[in-house]
Write a protein that holds these residues in place. Structure first.
Motif, PDB file in Angstrom:
ATOM      1  N   LYS A   1       0.826  -1.201   0.000  1.00  0.00           N
ATOM      2  CA  LYS A   1       0.000   0.000   0.000  1.00  0.00           C
ATOM      3  C   LYS A   1       0.860   1.251   0.000  1.00  0.00           C
ATOM      4  CE  LYS A   1      -3.950  -1.823   2.652  1.00  0.00           C
ATOM      5  NZ  LYS A   1      -4.657  -2.286   1.546  1.00  0.00           N
TER       6      LYS A   1
ATOM      7  N   ASP B   1      -4.549   0.367  -4.226  1.00  0.00           N
ATOM      8  CA  ASP B   1      -5.781   0.800  -3.567  1.00  0.00           C
ATOM      9  C   ASP B   1      -5.629   2.221  -3.022  1.00  0.00           C
ATOM     10  OD1 ASP B   1      -8.057   1.084  -2.006  1.00  0.00           O
ATOM     11  OD2 ASP B   1      -7.942  -0.952  -1.200  1.00  0.00           O
TER      12      ASP B   1
ATOM     13  N   GLU C   1       4.611   2.586  -3.251  1.00  0.00           N
ATOM     14  CA  GLU C   1       4.810   2.138  -1.857  1.00  0.00           C
ATOM     15  C   GLU C   1       6.233   2.421  -1.388  1.00  0.00           C
ATOM     16  OE1 GLU C   1       6.375  -1.390  -4.150  1.00  0.00           O
ATOM     17  OE2 GLU C   1       4.934   0.200  -4.492  1.00  0.00           O
TER      18      GLU C   1
END
Length: 181
Positions: free
Chosen positions: A23, A54, A176
């Motif tokens: 993430k 996401d 990330e």
């Protein structure tokens, strides 16, 4: 390689390497917004699909901080607009299988979170081939300044994206691991 070949290769890699635990670090992202003094209240995001990174945790956080959050709706003639959305609001599935808001309230984002297939260190983005984001960016930049932030996994980076006159560069790419500017 041409765009179609790159797209095919990276989409396959994304599918194989996708990890829902990879993430964007929310704290780092918020610090990034503060450091750059983005004085904004409208954020356009996307509903992640097709193994995209996401952004929903970012959108939920910003909504709690009283930002107006919006998601895109694909419209006729391959146009796209952003409509008000909250995580409590229902979604409908479009012809591409992507959830869209049912809202009729158009929002013009100050910050646009952009999904992508691949990117390079020059902030060029390779999308899915429909040109939706390039057309939208062209349209909104005639109305206002918008900060375009691509969200991606670091493994989507390639040495060079072939570009043409319709392709729109991003202002930042956040993964990330890093923030490219």
């Amino acid at each position: 390689m041409n765009k179609t070949q790159i797209r095919k290769k990276i989409l396959l890699i994304k599918k194989k390497r996708f990890d829902k635990n990879l993430k964007i670090n929310l704290d780092k992202f918020i610090s990034f917004l503060k450091i750059n003094r983005f004085n904004v209240k409208n954020v356009g995001g996307y509903y992640p699909s097709n193994y995209e990174i996401d952004d929903l945790n970012i959108l939920n956080f910003l909504e709690k901080k009283n930002f107006k959050v919006s998601l895109p709706i694909i419209e006729k003639e391959n146009q796209m607009n952003f409509y008000k959305w909250s995580k409590r609001d229902p979604l409908k599935i479009n012809k591409f299988g992507i959830p869209e808001p049912v809202s009729t309230k158009v929002i013009y984002p100050d910050i646009l979170l952009v999904p992508l297939v691949a990117y390079d260190s020059n902030l060029n983005r390779l999308g899915y081939g429909g040109g939706f984001y390039d057309r939208y960016i062209e349209k909104i930049e005639k109305m206002k300044k918008v900060t375009k932030i691509g969200l991606a996994f670091s493994f989507q980076k390639i040495s060079s994206i072939p570009i043409n006159q319709y392709d729109k560069r991003l202002d930042f790419i956040v993964t990330e691991k890093e923030i490219l500017r």
